[in-house]
Design a protein around this motif. Structure first.
Motif, PDB file in Angstrom:
ATOM      1  N   GLY A 195      28.316  14.593  -2.927  1.00  0.00           N
ATOM      2  CA  GLY A 195      27.450  15.271  -1.970  1.00  0.00           C
ATOM      3  C   GLY A 195      27.339  14.483  -0.685  1.00  0.00           C
ATOM      4  N   ALA A 196      26.459  14.965   0.175  1.00  0.00           N
ATOM      5  CA  ALA A 196      26.435  14.452   1.534  1.00  0.00           C
ATOM      6  C   ALA A 196      25.739  13.096   1.660  1.00  0.00           C
ATOM      7  CB  ALA A 196      25.765  15.489   2.435  1.00  0.00           C
ATOM      8  N   LYS A 201      20.166  11.529  -3.291  1.00  0.00           N
ATOM      9  CA  LYS A 201      20.630  11.293  -4.669  1.00  0.00           C
ATOM     10  C   LYS A 201      20.137   9.977  -5.248  1.00  0.00           C
ATOM     11  CE  LYS A 201      22.785  15.137  -4.580  1.00  0.00           C
ATOM     12  NZ  LYS A 201      24.165  15.534  -4.482  1.00  0.00           N
ATOM     13  N   GLY A 220      30.364  12.435   0.942  1.00  0.00           N
ATOM     14  CA  GLY A 220      29.912  11.722   2.133  1.00  0.00           C
ATOM     15  C   GLY A 220      29.137  10.465   1.790  1.00  0.00           C
ATOM     16  N   GLY A 292      36.312  10.545   6.962  1.00  0.00           N
ATOM     17  CA  GLY A 292      36.752  10.894   5.610  1.00  0.00           C
ATOM     18  C   GLY A 292      36.054  12.161   5.152  1.00  0.00           C
ATOM     19  N   GLY A 320      34.066  16.048  -1.769  1.00  0.00           N
ATOM     20  CA  GLY A 320      34.610  16.299  -0.433  1.00  0.00           C
ATOM     21  C   GLY A 320      33.978  17.558   0.135  1.00  0.00           C
ATOM     22  N   GLU A 323      34.004  23.277   0.832  1.00  0.00           N
ATOM     23  CA  GLU A 323      33.886  24.610   1.439  1.00  0.00           C
ATOM     24  C   GLU A 323      35.093  24.899   2.321  1.00  0.00           C
ATOM     25  OE1 GLU A 323      31.637  22.154   1.658  1.00  0.00           O
ATOM     26  OE2 GLU A 323      29.591  22.882   1.334  1.00  0.00           O
ATOM     27  N   ASP A 354      25.505  22.248  -5.129  1.00  0.00           N
ATOM     28  CA  ASP A 354      26.859  22.492  -4.684  1.00  0.00           C
ATOM     29  C   ASP A 354      27.956  22.294  -5.728  1.00  0.00           C
ATOM     30  OD1 ASP A 354      26.756  23.501  -2.107  1.00  0.00           O
ATOM     31  OD2 ASP A 354      26.153  21.551  -1.323  1.00  0.00           O
TER      32      ASP A 354
HETATM   33  P1  AMP Z   1      24.586  17.771  -1.529  1.00  0.00           P
HETATM   34  O1  AMP Z   1      23.804  19.018  -1.239  1.00  0.00           O
HETATM   35  O2  AMP Z   1      23.909  16.505  -1.134  1.00  0.00           O
HETATM   36  O3  AMP Z   1      25.140  17.750  -2.930  1.00  0.00           O
HETATM   37  O4  AMP Z   1      25.828  17.821  -0.541  1.00  0.00           O
HETATM   38  C1  AMP Z   1      26.802  18.786  -0.613  1.00  0.00           C
HETATM   39  C2  AMP Z   1      27.528  18.829   0.684  1.00  0.00           C
HETATM   40  O5  AMP Z   1      28.158  17.588   0.918  1.00  0.00           O
HETATM   41  C3  AMP Z   1      28.613  19.865   0.719  1.00  0.00           C
HETATM   42  O6  AMP Z   1      28.244  20.858   1.627  1.00  0.00           O
HETATM   43  C4  AMP Z   1      29.830  19.097   1.200  1.00  0.00           C
HETATM   44  O7  AMP Z   1      30.528  19.765   2.214  1.00  0.00           O
HETATM   45  C5  AMP Z   1      29.233  17.825   1.747  1.00  0.00           C
HETATM   46  N1  AMP Z   1      30.198  16.722   1.722  1.00  0.00           N
HETATM   47  C6  AMP Z   1      30.939  16.295   0.688  1.00  0.00           C
HETATM   48  N2  AMP Z   1      31.739  15.290   1.053  1.00  0.00           N
HETATM   49  C7  AMP Z   1      31.522  15.062   2.362  1.00  0.00           C
HETATM   50  C8  AMP Z   1      32.066  14.165   3.325  1.00  0.00           C
HETATM   51  N3  AMP Z   1      33.012  13.300   2.988  1.00  0.00           N
HETATM   52  N4  AMP Z   1      31.595  14.221   4.582  1.00  0.00           N
HETATM   53  C9  AMP Z   1      30.642  15.117   4.920  1.00  0.00           C
HETATM   54  N5  AMP Z   1      30.086  15.989   4.048  1.00  0.00           N
HETATM   55  C10 AMP Z   1      30.522  15.971   2.797  1.00  0.00           C
END
Ligand code: AMP
Length: 395
Positions: A195-196, A201, A220, A292, A320, A323, A354
């Motif tokens: 996730g972001a 988390k 992220g 990344g 990643g 979407e 997600d």
């Molecule tokens: P969460 O709601 O915290 O689980 O975050 C989910 C979101 O994290 C999704 O919309 C993904 O697009 C985003 N995400 C995953 N990896 C990355 C990344 N490397 N950089 C930016 N956003 C990310």
């Protein structure tokens, strides 16, 4: 946990809090009926006993009784799924409801109007809860999606059913499946947290760390860990104020012998877009101006190996930006690795926001052991919190 299976509902009227907060299209057709289907076993058990059901739910966030939030739109879908013509009353308290309830016969179902047409619902108003409670001999909560809220129909109402209250089958299985992960003896236990952001988390990681053997961190949030360890992450997502916390987690994991697996390479992009130029880079030497957005091929292999060796797996959060197709491979491969481990006998739970969308997107829902239906509720359970809707059923 007392469930509907422990009670005989013959000739009884049962108030069931369900989560029928389903998406509707512009013509008010239900576009995803999984929440309705999820409540079916509980409703059928009560009907088969010879009881009747009074279903209460919210739909969206109405401010002023807007008609688009009326539960009348879903009567057809609910009737089709339950294979019984469901009755509907356009209020959830008051004389009209009393009359409809008094006419209800064994084997029949009555759906009440949106609870959130009354602001007393979300306020957890005692008086409103008492009015609702008058309609049933029993109270059953099967709305996992709102179990983390102390609303009138999800928690406060239980006070009026000191003996005659219990878990619906969906709610019970959600709780049992989280327990299966957090209290399992089937090791190694692997948690995959993506996730972001680290900040959203962190409480989960802190709560599960001493219950797991491996922690895979992706998405992220991984970049805060990489930067904290001295890596160059270009313009990847980062929370600078969480770097110290990231180091503390790594330190604590080491102390209690939990292996942390961070990405080693990344799919990097020159903009946050589907049209970006991309290349593969080691995760700790991402050039300036690049970010990344997915894990790279070496990381996919590394994560897949850890997952293949696991007996219990928890997955929350994509690795990643899944979407966008260009950055979806890591999450897809990860999901497929979990599916493969499950086929080989591991128990796998996918929960929270997600990652659930990801398993649906990659058609993996039937290939993991359990997919949670509640986003926020699941996250709070993983954080170790006792949800109000669950607590009142245990008292
Ligand atoms: P969460 O709601 O915290 O689980 O975050 C989910 C979101 O994290 C999704 O919309 C993904 O697009 C985003 N995400 C995953 N990896 C990355 C990344 N490397 N950089 C930016 N956003 C990310």
């Amino acid at each position: 946990m007392k469930t509907v299976n422990d009670i005989n509902f013959k000739n009884k009227k049962t108030l069931i809090r369900v989560d029928f907060n389903v998406p509707l299209d512009k013509d008010f057709n239900v576009t995803d009926d999984s929440r309705i289907r999820a409540a079916k076993p509980t409703i059928l058990k009560i009907l088969e006993d010879g009881g009747s059901c009074i279903l209460m739910s919210h739909l969206g966030r109405p401010k002023n009784r807007e008609v688009e939030f009326s539960l009348k739109h879903i009567v057809k879908s609910v009737s089709n799924i339950l294979k019984i013509q469901v009755k509907f009353v356009d209020d959830c308290i008051g004389p009209k409801v009393s009359e409809a309830v008094s006419k209800l016969k064994p084997g029949e179902i009555l759906l009440l109007e949106n609870l959130r047409y009354y602001e007393e619902e979300t306020r957890g108003d005692l008086d409103f809860s008492e009015k609702l409670s008058k309609f049933g001999d029993f109270y059953v909560n099967d709305a996992f999606g709102t179990a983390h809220r102390a609303h009138a129909s999800t928690a406060i109402i239980a006070e009026f059913f000191p003996e005659n209250k219990c878990f619906g089958l969906l709610l019970a299985s959600e709780v049992e499946n989280v327990k299966k992960v957090l209290e399992t003896t089937e090791k190694p236990v692997t948690a995959i947290i993506g996730g972001a952001k680290v900040s959203s988390k962190i409480t989960i990681i802190e709560n599960i760390l001493d219950k797991i053997d491996h922690l895979i961190i992706g998405g992220g949030m991984a970049f805060t860990f990489i930067k904290a360890q001295g890596g160059k992450i270009g313009s990847s997502l980062v929370e600078d104020d969480k770097q110290q916390l990231a180091l503390e987690i790594l330190e604590e994991a080491k102390k209690i012998n939990v292996k942390v697996h961070l990405p080693v390479d990344a799919v990097i992009a020159d903009s946050f877009s589907e049209d970006a130029n991309t290349k593969i880079s080691p995760v700790d030497s991402i050039p300036e101006g690049w970010m990344g957005l997915d894990v790279g091929p070496k990381t996919n292999e590394l994560f897949a190996k850890v997952i293949a060796d696991s007996k219990t797996i928890l997955w929350n959060g994509p690795v990643g930006v899944f979407e966008m197709d260009k950055f979806a491979d890591g999450t897809k491969i990860l999901g497929e690795s979990i599916a493969k481990a499950t086929k080989n006998g591991a128990f796998s739970l996918v929960g929270g926001g997600d990652s659930v969308a990801a398993v649906h997107k990659f058609n993996l829902s039937d290939k993991v052991s359990y997919v949670s239906t509640g986003g926020g509720a699941m996250l709070e359970m993983l954080e170790g919190k006792t949800l109000p809707g669950i607590k009142v059923l245990m008292e």
